[in-house]
Scaffold this motif. Structure first.
Motif, PDB file in Angstrom:
ATOM      1  N   ASP A  52       0.875  -1.181   0.000  1.00  0.00           N
ATOM      2  CA  ASP A  52       0.000   0.000   0.000  1.00  0.00           C
ATOM      3  C   ASP A  52       0.911   1.229   0.000  1.00  0.00           C
ATOM      4  O   ASP A  52       1.695   1.430   0.934  1.00  0.00           O
ATOM      5  CB  ASP A  52      -0.907  -0.026   1.237  1.00  0.00           C
ATOM      6  N   LEU A  53       0.802   2.034  -1.055  1.00  0.00           N
ATOM      7  CA  LEU A  53       1.687   3.201  -1.195  1.00  0.00           C
ATOM      8  C   LEU A  53       0.878   4.492  -1.078  1.00  0.00           C
ATOM      9  O   LEU A  53      -0.080   4.701  -1.823  1.00  0.00           O
ATOM     10  CB  LEU A  53       2.403   3.167  -2.548  1.00  0.00           C
ATOM     11  N   ASP A  54       1.290   5.313  -0.086  1.00  0.00           N
ATOM     12  CA  ASP A  54       0.757   6.676   0.007  1.00  0.00           C
ATOM     13  C   ASP A  54       1.613   7.529  -0.910  1.00  0.00           C
ATOM     14  O   ASP A  54       2.763   7.856  -0.595  1.00  0.00           O
ATOM     15  CB  ASP A  54       0.824   7.173   1.455  1.00  0.00           C
ATOM     16  N   ILE A  55       1.046   7.834  -2.078  1.00  0.00           N
ATOM     17  CA  ILE A  55       1.832   8.524  -3.095  1.00  0.00           C
ATOM     18  C   ILE A  55       2.210   9.925  -2.636  1.00  0.00           C
ATOM     19  O   ILE A  55       3.322  10.404  -2.897  1.00  0.00           O
ATOM     20  CB  ILE A  55       1.046   8.573  -4.419  1.00  0.00           C
ATOM     21  N   GLU A  57       2.658  11.077   0.539  1.00  0.00           N
ATOM     22  CA  GLU A  57       3.657  11.073   1.622  1.00  0.00           C
ATOM     23  C   GLU A  57       4.831  10.151   1.315  1.00  0.00           C
ATOM     24  O   GLU A  57       5.782  10.096   2.099  1.00  0.00           O
ATOM     25  CB  GLU A  57       2.979  10.629   2.925  1.00  0.00           C
ATOM     26  N   GLN A 130      -5.554   5.013  -6.978  1.00  0.00           N
ATOM     27  CA  GLN A 130      -6.705   5.836  -6.600  1.00  0.00           C
ATOM     28  C   GLN A 130      -6.374   7.317  -6.795  1.00  0.00           C
ATOM     29  O   GLN A 130      -5.230   7.737  -6.572  1.00  0.00           O
ATOM     30  CB  GLN A 130      -7.089   5.569  -5.143  1.00  0.00           C
ATOM     31  N   ASP A 132      -7.751  11.587  -6.377  1.00  0.00           N
ATOM     32  CA  ASP A 132      -8.660  12.490  -5.643  1.00  0.00           C
ATOM     33  C   ASP A 132      -9.650  13.119  -6.613  1.00  0.00           C
ATOM     34  O   ASP A 132      -9.686  12.769  -7.793  1.00  0.00           O
ATOM     35  CB  ASP A 132      -7.855  13.547  -4.876  1.00  0.00           C
ATOM     36  N   VAL A 138      -3.286   9.584  -5.487  1.00  0.00           N
ATOM     37  CA  VAL A 138      -2.984   9.742  -4.060  1.00  0.00           C
ATOM     38  C   VAL A 138      -2.587   8.431  -3.394  1.00  0.00           C
ATOM     39  O   VAL A 138      -1.880   8.440  -2.384  1.00  0.00           O
ATOM     40  CB  VAL A 138      -4.195  10.363  -3.335  1.00  0.00           C
ATOM     41  N   ARG A 139      -3.045   7.308  -3.960  1.00  0.00           N
ATOM     42  CA  ARG A 139      -2.777   6.045  -3.273  1.00  0.00           C
ATOM     43  C   ARG A 139      -2.722   4.916  -4.312  1.00  0.00           C
ATOM     44  O   ARG A 139      -3.428   4.949  -5.314  1.00  0.00           O
ATOM     45  CB  ARG A 139      -3.867   5.771  -2.249  1.00  0.00           C
ATOM     46  N   ILE A 141      -2.659   0.573  -4.300  1.00  0.00           N
ATOM     47  CA  ILE A 141      -2.690  -0.705  -3.592  1.00  0.00           C
ATOM     48  C   ILE A 141      -2.431  -1.804  -4.623  1.00  0.00           C
ATOM     49  O   ILE A 141      -3.108  -1.857  -5.658  1.00  0.00           O
ATOM     50  CB  ILE A 141      -4.042  -0.930  -2.905  1.00  0.00           C
TER      51      ILE A 141
END
Length: 464
Positions: A52-55, A57, A130, A132, A138-139, A141
């Motif tokens: 799971d990557l928080d793009i 942060e 994903q 916004d 933003v994310r 998976i």
């Protein structure tokens, strides 16, 4: 299952407490832990990890199996830079390009190499990105799967296919590969060299049949034979029987080939062997062997005639009677051959003699005599060769027989005449010798008779 909470009041003997039934909560937690355990086991068995990557942060979360796949200690803080550092140097740019394309709205589904403790692994990664409300990513998976074993098998298969294709390409025999519809998938260089066709000339099964077997009747015969052979192979679980057929090349030449078909799953390998030259050589050898046999029969015939002449000595009737039997075995079709010899008032023929339109003859020439004849007749029709159904060598043989028999007859006549002359000479000699004897006797008598009177006269003369 309950949860108990208690609070004691200072300077008092009382406590305030609560009792909460958490059975259902505990069951959910236990189920969750059990599911997590099962998921971890499944991921380990399947060699699949999730991430799971928080793009925004740049914070990356890996599952235990993901850590294991990348060879990173469990719990280590990871980010995109750590991940990309594990990617094989030759794949980094390609992986980055695919990631940037996926972030821009594409699909992230890649297979690439990573380096773990100096060992190369193959992984497959797929992610769902994903965005916004403004369309900004933003994310992400996704999952990563260790496909090293599968990839190594694929690479071995590809290498095997490459070697197989190379061997087929460089094979000294014309080779064709067809697909499940029997359309042409591949032809090697030898096929093109011998027959002139490239794959583009005969891409489909229909074009193959029409081009290489232009004669419709012959084509149907070939197709029916192949269908029968394939059906037999399927029913008996055996190899497809070899077929031998004539094909027409691009240059419109005819070649005879052996065909070997080997099923390879949805494909078929057809190996051809051009036996045109071999067939020609075999036919030449067969013809030469046949010709040699014919010449041997001719020699046996002439030799047999010499033995017959020797056997019968001065008997011309016996010579012709036996000689006529020598002819049928010396001709090409002895089972349907009869013969006849005539000289003067002597005639001999084989027991099956009958006149037909298929006759070959030669005159027996003897100086001072009417010609005799040798006749060779076929009782059944045969294809024309040189002299009707007769070979030119048979013409030479019958002429040789006629000449030889003519010579024998001439010698017999000469010997008979010589013998007659010798008898006449002997009689003349005997008569001459008898005449000489009579002459001697006559002279002796005459001499005596003459001397007797002279003696008397001489006596009288002496007396006087």
């Amino acid at each position: 299952i309950v949860s108990i909470t208690a609070t004691a009041f200072p300077e008092s003997d009382y406590m305030d407490g609560s009792l909460i039934d958490i059975t259902e909560q505990k069951m959910v937690e236990d189920s969750l832990l059990q599911n997590q355990h099962y998921l971890s086991k499944i991921q380990k068995i399947a060699k699949i990890g999730t991430w799971d990557l928080d793009i925004i942060e740049n914070q990356l979360i890996w599952t235990e199996e993901t850590y294991h796949i990348f060879g990173v200690p469990n719990g280590t803080d990871v980010d995109y830079q750590l991940f990309i550092a594990r990617v094989h140097p030759n794949d980094k740019d390609w992986v980055n390009e695919n990631w940037q394309a996926a972030v821009a709205g594409g699909l992230y589904d890649v297979e690439h190499r990573i380096v773990v403790e100096k060992q190369i692994k193959w992984v497959r990664q797929r992610a769902d990105i994903q965005y916004d409300d403004f369309g900004k990513p933003v994310r992400a998976i996704g999952f990563v799967q260790d496909i090293t074993e599968r990839k190594e098998v694929e690479l071995r298969i590809k290498e095997s296919e490459r070697r197989f294709r190379y061997m087929i390409e460089k094979s000294p025999l014309p080779t064709v590969i067809t697909d499940i519809k029997q359309d042409i998938e591949f032809v090697n260089d030898k096929f093109t060299e011998l027959f002139g066709y490239r794959k583009a000339d005969i891409p489909t099964a229909d074009l193959w049949w029409q081009t290489m077997y232009p004669d419709i009747k012959y084509r149907k015969k070939v197709q029916a034979s192949w269908e029968k052979a394939i059906k037999k192979s399927l029913e008996s679980n055996s190899d497809i029987e070899m077929q031998t057929w004539r094909i027409i090349t691009r240059a419109k030449a005819q070649k005879t080939c052996e065909f070997h078909m080997v099923p390879l799953g949805d494909f078929s390998l057809i190996i051809m062997n051009d036996i045109t030259e071999r067939n020609r050589m075999e036919m030449d050898l067969k013809q030469k062997t046949h010709d040699l046999g014919e010449r041997l029969k001719e020699l046996n015939c002439l030799y047999g005639l010499s033995k017959i002449v020797e056997k019968h000595n001065q008997n011309l009737d016996g010579i012709l009677k036996d000689a006529v039997k020598l002819i049928p075995p010396a001709w090409q079709y002895p089972e349907i051959t009869c013969s006849r010899m005539v000289f003067g008032d002597i005639e001999h023929k084989t027991g099956n003699f009958k006149r037909t339109p298929w006759i070959q003859s030669a005159d027996i020439q003897v100086p001072g005599h009417a010609p005799g004849i040798i006749e060779v007749i076929y009782l059944e029709e045969r294809s024309d060769i040189d002299e009707g159904p007769f070979m030119k060598e048979e013409r030479l043989l019958i002429d040789a027989l006629a000449e030889r028999i003519g010579t024998v007859i001439e010698q017999l006549h000469a010997e008979a005449e010589l013998k007659q002359n010798q008898v006449s000479l002997k009689i003349a000699q005997e008569k001459a010798e008898a005449a000489n004897l009579l002459k001697s006797q006559f002279l002796a008598n005459m001499s005596h008779d003459i001397r007797t009177p002279i003696n008397a006269v001489m006596g009288y003369t002496n007396l006087l």
